[in-house]
Design a protein around this motif. Structure first.
Motif, PDB file in Angstrom:
ATOM      1  N   ARG A  95       0.410  -0.932   0.130  1.00 53.34           N
ATOM      2  CA  ARG A  95       0.017  -0.042   0.068  1.00 53.34           C
ATOM      3  C   ARG A  95       0.983   1.687  -0.317  1.00 53.34           C
ATOM      4  N   THR A  96       2.061   1.115  -0.105  1.00 53.92           N
ATOM      5  CA  THR A  96       3.208   2.500  -0.237  1.00 53.92           C
ATOM      6  C   THR A  96       2.806   2.624  -1.962  1.00 53.92           C
ATOM      7  N   PRO A  97       3.422   4.491  -1.856  1.00 56.95           N
ATOM      8  CA  PRO A  97       3.080   5.054  -2.930  1.00 56.95           C
ATOM      9  C   PRO A  97       4.263   3.790  -4.354  1.00 56.95           C
ATOM     10  N   ASN A  98       3.842   3.994  -5.154  1.00 61.45           N
ATOM     11  CA  ASN A  98       4.659   3.802  -6.361  1.00 61.45           C
ATOM     12  C   ASN A  98       4.891   1.978  -6.004  1.00 61.45           C
ATOM     13  N   ASN A  99       4.382   1.920  -5.199  1.00 65.89           N
ATOM     14  CA  ASN A  99       5.060   0.565  -4.541  1.00 65.89           C
ATOM     15  C   ASN A  99       6.550   0.221  -4.348  1.00 65.89           C
ATOM     16  N   ALA A 100       6.985   1.490  -3.876  1.00 66.91           N
ATOM     17  CA  ALA A 100       8.605   1.510  -3.446  1.00 66.91           C
ATOM     18  C   ALA A 100       9.105   0.300  -2.373  1.00 66.91           C
ATOM     19  N   LEU A 101       8.238  -0.452  -1.806  1.00 70.26           N
ATOM     20  CA  LEU A 101       8.512  -1.447  -0.384  1.00 70.26           C
ATOM     21  C   LEU A 101       8.910  -2.617  -1.124  1.00 70.26           C
ATOM     22  N   VAL A 128       0.748 -13.624  -7.183  1.00 69.87           N
ATOM     23  CA  VAL A 128       1.394 -12.663  -6.033  1.00 69.87           C
ATOM     24  C   VAL A 128       1.492 -11.775  -6.294  1.00 69.87           C
ATOM     25  N   PHE A 129       3.056 -12.534  -6.533  1.00 67.75           N
ATOM     26  CA  PHE A 129       4.515 -11.339  -7.043  1.00 67.75           C
ATOM     27  C   PHE A 129       4.072 -10.546  -8.565  1.00 67.75           C
ATOM     28  N   VAL A 130       3.023 -11.518  -9.192  1.00 69.11           N
ATOM     29  CA  VAL A 130       3.551 -10.237 -10.799  1.00 69.11           C
ATOM     30  C   VAL A 130       2.513  -8.740 -10.227  1.00 69.11           C
ATOM     31  N   PHE A 131       1.495  -9.295  -9.192  1.00 70.49           N
ATOM     32  CA  PHE A 131       1.110  -7.751  -9.256  1.00 70.49           C
ATOM     33  C   PHE A 131       2.185  -6.687  -8.150  1.00 70.49           C
ATOM     34  N   THR A 132       2.894  -7.539  -7.458  1.00 69.83           N
ATOM     35  CA  THR A 132       3.195  -6.643  -6.884  1.00 69.83           C
ATOM     36  C   THR A 132       4.754  -6.558  -7.439  1.00 69.83           C
ATOM     37  N   ASP A 133       5.194  -7.276  -7.872  1.00 75.70           N
ATOM     38  CA  ASP A 133       6.052  -6.918  -9.170  1.00 75.70           C
ATOM     39  C   ASP A 133       7.522  -7.130  -8.117  1.00 75.70           C
ATOM     40  N   ILE A 134       6.989  -8.326  -7.518  1.00 81.33           N
ATOM     41  CA  ILE A 134       8.549  -8.902  -6.843  1.00 81.33           C
ATOM     42  C   ILE A 134       8.729  -9.893  -7.984  1.00 81.33           C
ATOM     43  N   HIS A 135      10.405 -10.522  -7.573  1.00 83.28           N
ATOM     44  CA  HIS A 135      11.033 -11.064  -8.678  1.00 83.28           C
ATOM     45  C   HIS A 135      11.440 -12.459  -8.013  1.00 83.28           C
ATOM     46  N   PRO A 136      10.747 -13.580  -8.760  1.00 83.42           N
ATOM     47  CA  PRO A 136      10.835 -14.608  -7.315  1.00 83.42           C
ATOM     48  C   PRO A 136      11.677 -15.247  -8.401  1.00 83.42           C
ATOM     49  N   LEU A 137      13.178 -16.003  -7.393  1.00 85.85           N
ATOM     50  CA  LEU A 137      13.546 -17.034  -7.633  1.00 85.85           C
ATOM     51  C   LEU A 137      12.930 -18.239  -8.645  1.00 85.85           C
ATOM     52  N   ASN A 138      13.397 -18.155  -9.963  1.00 80.68           N
ATOM     53  CA  ASN A 138      12.538 -19.610 -10.391  1.00 80.68           C
ATOM     54  C   ASN A 138      13.186 -21.262  -9.650  1.00 80.68           C
TER      55      ASN A 138
END
Ligand SMILES: Cc1cc2nc3c(=O)[nH]c(=O)nc-3n(C[C@H](O)[C@H](O)[C@H](O)COP(=O)(O)O)c2cc1C
Length: 182
Positions: A95-101, A128-138
């Motif tokens: 919920r932080t602006p620009n998804n900064a965290l 969930v990582f798709v929308f939050t733009d977290i990059h999971p290790l495959n």
């Protein structure tokens, strides 16, 4: 390779959690240049946009998210999906602006559960990582069994194969996180 500051989050809140055991093992066996801090989610309330002044536990958690280069998400599978404690932590952080965290940061996933090793929950987490733009290790993936003698009565990881898998995953996370920060 640059140093990597990792925040590890556990989706099980119980004291003798095997998933906490996975994270403790990772923390104690982090490769050179990597530090791992384990978040305390026990006092984090459910996300509610009416909470305009977040309690101390949320403030600490968000500061930990902000300071981290990368994440480890460890947790059980609840009814074929992610446990609420883990999802809730991500919801607060998102919920932080620009998804900064969260945006652009690397993450490793590990879990201990029943016979499927939390795989169904892990693949939900990747969604969930798709929308939050977290990059999971495959790879490598870490799937532990909480009911097959891989942990002692206090939730400490004793299985050598899983221990080796975690060490390999941490080494890959260091490389992946460095690549993303280039
Ligand atoms: C509400 C609930 C739902 C569960 N659903 C699953 C499930 O879908 N798949 C699974 O493998 N285990 C399931 N379990 C069992 C968990 O794998 C087990 O509780 C796990 O060891 C918890 O991890 P911990 O030792 O870190 O607390 C469920 C447990 C609970 C409490």
């Amino acid at each position: 390779m640059p140093s990597t500051k990792v925040l590890a989050l556990c989706g099980s809140l119980r004291a003798k959690s095997s998933n906490k055991g996975l994270l403790r093992y990772a923390q104690a066996n982090a490769p050179e240049g990597m530090s791992i801090e384990i978040a305390d989610l026990s006092e984090v309330p459910f996300y509610n946009s009416d909470i305009t002044e977040p309690p101390a536990a949320v403030k600490v958690l968000l500061a930990q998210f902000a300071a981290a280069d990368a994440f480890i998400f460890g947790g059980p599978e609840y009814n074929y999906s992610i446990s609420p404690a883990l999802k809730n932590a991500i919801d607060w952080a998102s919920r932080t602006p620009n998804n900064a965290l969260l945006g652009g940061k690397a993450a490793a996933i590990m879990g201990a559960g029943g016979g499927m090793g939390t795989s169904r929950a892990q693949y939900h987490l990747r969604q969930v990582f798709v929308f939050t733009d977290i990059h999971p290790l495959n790879k490598p993936e870490v799937f532990a069994n909480a009911f097959a003698g891989q942990f002692d009565a206090d939730g400490n990881l004793t299985d050598e194969k899983i221990q080796d898998g975690i060490k390999a995953q941490l080494a890959a996370l260091a490389v992946w996180s460095a690549q993303l920060r280039k």
